[in-house]
Scaffold this active site. Structure first.
Site, PDB file in Angstrom:
ATOM      1  N   CYS A  19      -3.708  -2.673  -9.132  1.00 38.89           N
ATOM      2  CA  CYS A  19      -3.105  -1.504  -8.884  1.00 38.89           C
ATOM      3  C   CYS A  19      -1.786  -1.354  -8.264  1.00 38.89           C
ATOM      4  O   CYS A  19      -1.073  -2.578  -8.706  1.00 38.89           O
ATOM      5  CB  CYS A  19      -4.102  -0.539  -7.853  1.00 38.89           C
ATOM      6  N   CYS A  24      -5.423   0.120  -1.634  1.00 33.13           N
ATOM      7  CA  CYS A  24      -6.565   0.855  -1.890  1.00 33.13           C
ATOM      8  C   CYS A  24      -7.319   0.775  -2.929  1.00 33.13           C
ATOM      9  O   CYS A  24      -8.550   0.100  -2.967  1.00 33.13           O
ATOM     10  CB  CYS A  24      -6.036   2.345  -2.106  1.00 33.13           C
ATOM     11  N   ARG A  25      -7.114   1.095  -4.271  1.00 30.23           N
ATOM     12  CA  ARG A  25      -7.956   0.917  -5.789  1.00 30.23           C
ATOM     13  C   ARG A  25      -8.545  -0.564  -5.815  1.00 30.23           C
ATOM     14  O   ARG A  25      -9.625  -0.742  -5.869  1.00 30.23           O
ATOM     15  CB  ARG A  25      -7.177   1.382  -6.791  1.00 30.23           C
ATOM     16  N   ASP A 136      -4.617   7.453  -8.419  1.00 31.13           N
ATOM     17  CA  ASP A 136      -4.141   6.835  -7.162  1.00 31.13           C
ATOM     18  C   ASP A 136      -4.547   7.803  -5.852  1.00 31.13           C
ATOM     19  O   ASP A 136      -4.316   9.095  -5.980  1.00 31.13           O
ATOM     20  CB  ASP A 136      -2.721   6.867  -7.182  1.00 31.13           C
TER      21      ASP A 136
HETATM   22  P1  4NP Z   1      -3.381   1.707  -4.419  1.00 32.12           P
HETATM   23  O1  4NP Z   1      -2.435   2.765  -3.538  1.00 32.12           O
HETATM   24  O2  4NP Z   1      -2.192   1.384  -5.443  1.00 32.12           O
HETATM   25  O3  4NP Z   1      -4.523   2.059  -4.817  1.00 32.12           O
HETATM   26  O4  4NP Z   1      -3.194   0.730  -3.623  1.00 32.12           O
HETATM   27  C1  4NP Z   1      -1.118   3.029  -3.241  1.00 32.12           C
HETATM   28  C2  4NP Z   1      -0.787   2.521  -1.952  1.00 32.12           C
HETATM   29  C3  4NP Z   1       0.280   2.569  -1.593  1.00 32.12           C
HETATM   30  C4  4NP Z   1       1.333   3.312  -2.405  1.00 32.12           C
HETATM   31  C5  4NP Z   1       1.096   3.671  -3.302  1.00 32.12           C
HETATM   32  C6  4NP Z   1      -0.322   3.571  -3.948  1.00 32.12           C
HETATM   33  N1  4NP Z   1       2.595   3.282  -1.930  1.00 32.12           N
HETATM   34  O5  4NP Z   1       3.619   4.022  -2.655  1.00 32.12           O
HETATM   35  O6  4NP Z   1       3.030   2.791  -0.903  1.00 32.12           O
END
Ligand code: 4NP
Length: 170
Positions: A19, A24-25, A136
């Site tokens: 991701c 998170c994902r 997201d």
């Molecule tokens: P992920 O979510 O890609 O599912 O881990 C995010 C976590 C942090 C950020 C963006 C998406 N960020 O911009 O910090």
């Protein structure tokens, strides 16, 4: 679309979930896929890990909301965030992106011969389709994480059943 053949049939099939932030994902998907592999008796035959395309969260644990959503549903939450290294294409059989931006970022850094090893994770969900994305949840509320977990569980079941078929053909 069938899965890429194993690079080395003598080694475990390697899947990397990707991701943006790897907090998170993709770490949620890593835990759910690992659990699904254990249920299918394939945990020795398949290795799963995860990473982000961005570097902001390297070394961090999972987002608290991601971890509590997993915990409520009985999954483990151990995690240290990493950034995807293009050198990993050399030993990953399958690289699964959570959304189209992650996929485009991976395609940009992949060796040309490895681009067909990059797929959208949600394309393995029964109701997914080839272009389906895991949204997201980072900037939304807690319920977004439950929605994401439901999507991940659907895709994980489809993925593990495809992997089981691929490995059976060996
Ligand atoms: P992920 O979510 O890609 O599912 O881990 C995010 C976590 C942090 C950020 C963006 C998406 N960020 O911009 O910090």
């Amino acid at each position: 679309m069938s899965l890429p053949e194993p690079r080395d049939p003598a080694q475990p099939y390697r899947v990397c979930l990707v991701c943006l932030g790897n907090i998170c994902r993709s770490p949620m998907a890593e835990q759910v896929v690992r659990t699904e592999l254990e249920r299918a008796g394939l945990d020795g035959a398949v290795r799963v890990d995860s990473a982000g395309t961005g570097s902001w969260h390297i070394g961090s644990p999972m987002d608290d909301r991601a971890a509590s959503t997993l915990r409520i549903h009985g999954y483990l939450t151990d995690h240290v965030a990493r950034r995807f290294d293009p050198e990993w294409f050399a030993d990953r059989d399958l690289v699964l992106a959570m959304d189209a931006d992650n996929q485009a970022d991976l395609v940009r850094v992949a060796p040309a011969g490895d681009r067909d090893r990059i797929r959208l994770f949600l394309s393995f969900a029964a109701d997914g389709g080839p272009h389906a994305e895991v949204p997201d949840p980072y900037y939304g509320g807690d319920d977004g994480f439950t929605t994401v977990l439901n999507m991940i569980e659907g895709a994980s079941k489809g993925l593990v059943s495809e992997i089981a078929q691929t490995l059976r053909r060996r």
